[in-house]
Enzyme design. Structure first.
Site, PDB file in Angstrom:
ATOM      1  N   ARG A 167       4.219  14.530 -25.863  1.00  0.00           N
ATOM      2  CA  ARG A 167       4.385  15.834 -24.817  1.00  0.00           C
ATOM      3  C   ARG A 167       3.499  15.055 -23.527  1.00  0.00           C
ATOM      4  O   ARG A 167       2.616  14.390 -23.483  1.00  0.00           O
ATOM      5  CB  ARG A 167       3.303  16.517 -25.525  1.00  0.00           C
ATOM      6  CG  ARG A 167       3.197  18.111 -24.297  1.00  0.00           C
ATOM      7  CD  ARG A 167       2.375  19.324 -24.612  1.00  0.00           C
ATOM      8  NE  ARG A 167       1.130  18.888 -25.364  1.00  0.00           N
ATOM      9  CZ  ARG A 167       0.135  20.253 -25.027  1.00  0.00           C
ATOM     10  NH1 ARG A 167       0.968  21.143 -25.599  1.00  0.00           N
ATOM     11  NH2 ARG A 167      -1.452  19.994 -25.591  1.00  0.00           N
ATOM     12  N   ASP A 447      -9.694  21.778 -26.118  1.00  0.00           N
ATOM     13  CA  ASP A 447      -8.964  20.627 -25.066  1.00  0.00           C
ATOM     14  C   ASP A 447      -8.527  21.676 -23.669  1.00  0.00           C
ATOM     15  O   ASP A 447      -9.845  22.495 -23.681  1.00  0.00           O
ATOM     16  CB  ASP A 447      -7.397  20.547 -25.604  1.00  0.00           C
ATOM     17  CG  ASP A 447      -6.194  21.636 -25.484  1.00  0.00           C
ATOM     18  OD1 ASP A 447      -6.863  22.480 -25.526  1.00  0.00           O
ATOM     19  OD2 ASP A 447      -5.356  21.456 -26.326  1.00  0.00           O
TER      20      ASP A 447
END
Length: 531
Positions: A167, A447
């Site tokens: 990603r 996150d």
């Protein structure tokens, strides 16, 4: 040609790791490749970012997101994405994490079908972190990845590792350390370009991609730019068109209204869509920040069974399976709770219930954040999905209109919920400023998305005014300032991640929360302070 910024040249420590410069990653040919990507993509990227701002201005003025009338033919016509590669036919459990050496090895060895190596929300994008990550992934692809802990424990990738998917950063994030023709490069192109340049041939030879997860898209045109960039890279690297495959995270509210269109824009390389649930909640808050009638309760009450999130996930399944693409479920952020068996059992029960909901709804796979959760999720999917995927589950029963997708959910704002938002936003931001993008807080692996939800909710609750706790005490800035000061002091006195940058994080959160307008992303102003 792409060049390192003057700051980097003036301070060579920025490009050093363990005494070795990154010349093996930032080769002249690699930099020339980045420059070519930038020159071709940057004008369109800037136009797309401008379109985002214009779209948000309409929402701020009272408009609501909806399906596009100009793309109705794409939604209603019959078409399929390209065939899915054999390596990605079974994705029942995927593990995600930052591109740190030990974590990559543990993730690849976890027993998950796929490992998403993350340059985005679970990584703090210091230049050293990003380039170390590129080196680590190159070694993983080449089969030479090893790690020796300070205590002498050795880590190596075992047999049958998870399939690697990368990603890159979203289109909105810059990489200030690389410039082309005096322009700052997009972090997305640096991450994508370096990984593709160094690994595409080796992966293609083994029929393993390269494969990517694409974050934060808001419109089909943004997906189309990724398709152009990948086609350009394939041409430059001498790979067949369509070699690179992509799974798109549907983690913004505008994107849920363009899922058919996003798949169509990438139809030659799209593999599926993913329910990026935490960022999706944040995007709901941000997109509808000016709409007082669409405030959400504290984040602990905004679960996937509330109507607007249930509609989102089920529409994603229906859309993907109609087009021959996979519908991936969301993240289980729990981590093992050591020393408290009862609490650990309760946490695992939540994971099992969430994964059971996903597999029974028709999802083809799911995400976990910790290796210990792989067997838990795998057991649920093995028992309820005997086939490699569920493309045959068409979900023709789903009917999610515009109103269902934006309906707010009921609930309350408790003192504990308010205080938790302050604490999580502070602790994550402080740790991020220290260079950590994946932070354990209260037995959850957090996150950037969690911090974004927390600070966006605080902004909305405070700026829309006249909100109260269940005991009728007001929710106001004095309360926020007091809670932030208390948590800052506690963090400074602790040995927790972020203790050294607590004051900086508090100053940043104060400015963002008191600002007249909700900032688009926490990581944009924080990036200027990242070491």
């Amino acid at each position: 040609m792409a060049v390192l910024s003057e700051k980097l040249v003036a301070q060579p420590a920025w490009i050093l790791a363990d005494g070795a410069a990154y010349r093996d990653i930032l080769t002249p040919d690699a930099l020339a490749f980045l420059a070519h990507l930038h020159r071709c993509a940057e004008p369109k990227r800037q136009a797309l970012l401008k379109a985002r701002r214009q779209r948000q201005a309409r929402y701020d003025a009272g408009a609501l997101p909806d399906f596009r009338p100009d793309t109705q033919a794409i939604r209603e016509s019959d078409w399929l994405v390209a065939p899915i590669p054999a390596a990605l036919q079974d994705r029942r459990v995927e593990i995600t994490g930052p591109v740190e050496r030990k974590m990559i090895i543990n993730a690849l060895n976890s027993g998950a079908k796929v490992f998403m190596a993350d340059f985005e929300d679970s990584s703090a994008p210091s230049f050293a972190n990003q380039l170390d990550g590129q080196r680590n992934l190159r070694d993983a692809v080449n089969g030479t990845l090893e790690y020796r802990s300070p205590e002498g424990k050795e880590y190596r990738v075992g047999a049958n590792p998870a399939v690697l998917v990368v990603r890159p950063r979203g289109w909105h994030l810059p990489e200030r350390h690389v410039t082309v023709d005096g322009e700052t490069m997009a972090g997305a192109l640096v991450d994508f370009g370096l990984y593709a340049f160094h690994n595409a041939h080796a992966l293609h030879k083994r029929e393993l991609g390269p494969y990517f997860y694409l974050p934060k898209l808001e419109a089909m045109e943004e997906a189309a730019l990724w398709d152009e960039v990948m086609a350009l890279a394939e041409d430059e690297l001498g790979l067949p068109l369509g070699t690179m495959k992509a799974t798109v995270l549907i983690e913004t509210l505008p994107a849920v209204f363009q899922m058919h269109e996003i798949l169509h824009a990438l139809r030659g390389r799209a593999v599926g869509l993913n329910c990026g649930r935490w960022d999706y909640i944040f995007s709901y808050l941000k997109t509808l920040r000016g709409h007082r009638d669409r405030l959400l309760p504290e984040r602990g009450q905004v679960v996937m069974t509330v109507p607007f999130l249930k509609s989102y996930s089920e529409l994603l399944i229906q859309t993907c399976h109609r087009r021959g693409a996979f519908a991936m479920g969301g993240m289980a952020a729990q981590i093992p709770i050591k020393g408290d068996d009862d609490a650990n059992d309760k946490a695992l029960a939540k994971v099992r219930a969430d994964k059971l909901r996903e597999v029974q709804a028709g999802h083809d796979g799911t995400w976990v954040a910790h290796p210990a959760l792989v067997p838990v999720a795998m057991d649920i999917f093995d028992r309820h999905m005997p086939t490699p995927n569920q493309l045959h589950v068409l979900r023709d029963d789903v009917s999610a209109d515009r109103d269902a997708l934006i309906a707010p959910c009921g609930g309350t704002i408790s003192r504990a919920g308010f205080d938790n938002n302050v604490e999580v936003a502070l602790r994550y931001t402080a740790a991020w400023l220290e260079g950590m993008g994946c932070v354990p807080i209260h037995n959850l692996m957090e996150d950037a998305a969690t911090a974004e939800i927390a600070r966006a909710q605080l902004w909305q609750w405070l700026h829309h005014g006249s909100l109260e706790f269940p005991d009728h005490a007001p929710i106001d800035f004095a309360l926020f300032d007091h809670a932030l000061a208390a948590h800052t002091h506690r963090l400074q006195q602790s040995e927790l991640p972020g203790a050294r940058r607590a004051a900086d994080a508090a100053e940043l959160l104060t400015a963002l929360t008191h600002a007249d307008q909700l900032g688009d992303f926490l990581t944009l102003p924080a990036y200027a302070q990242l070491a």
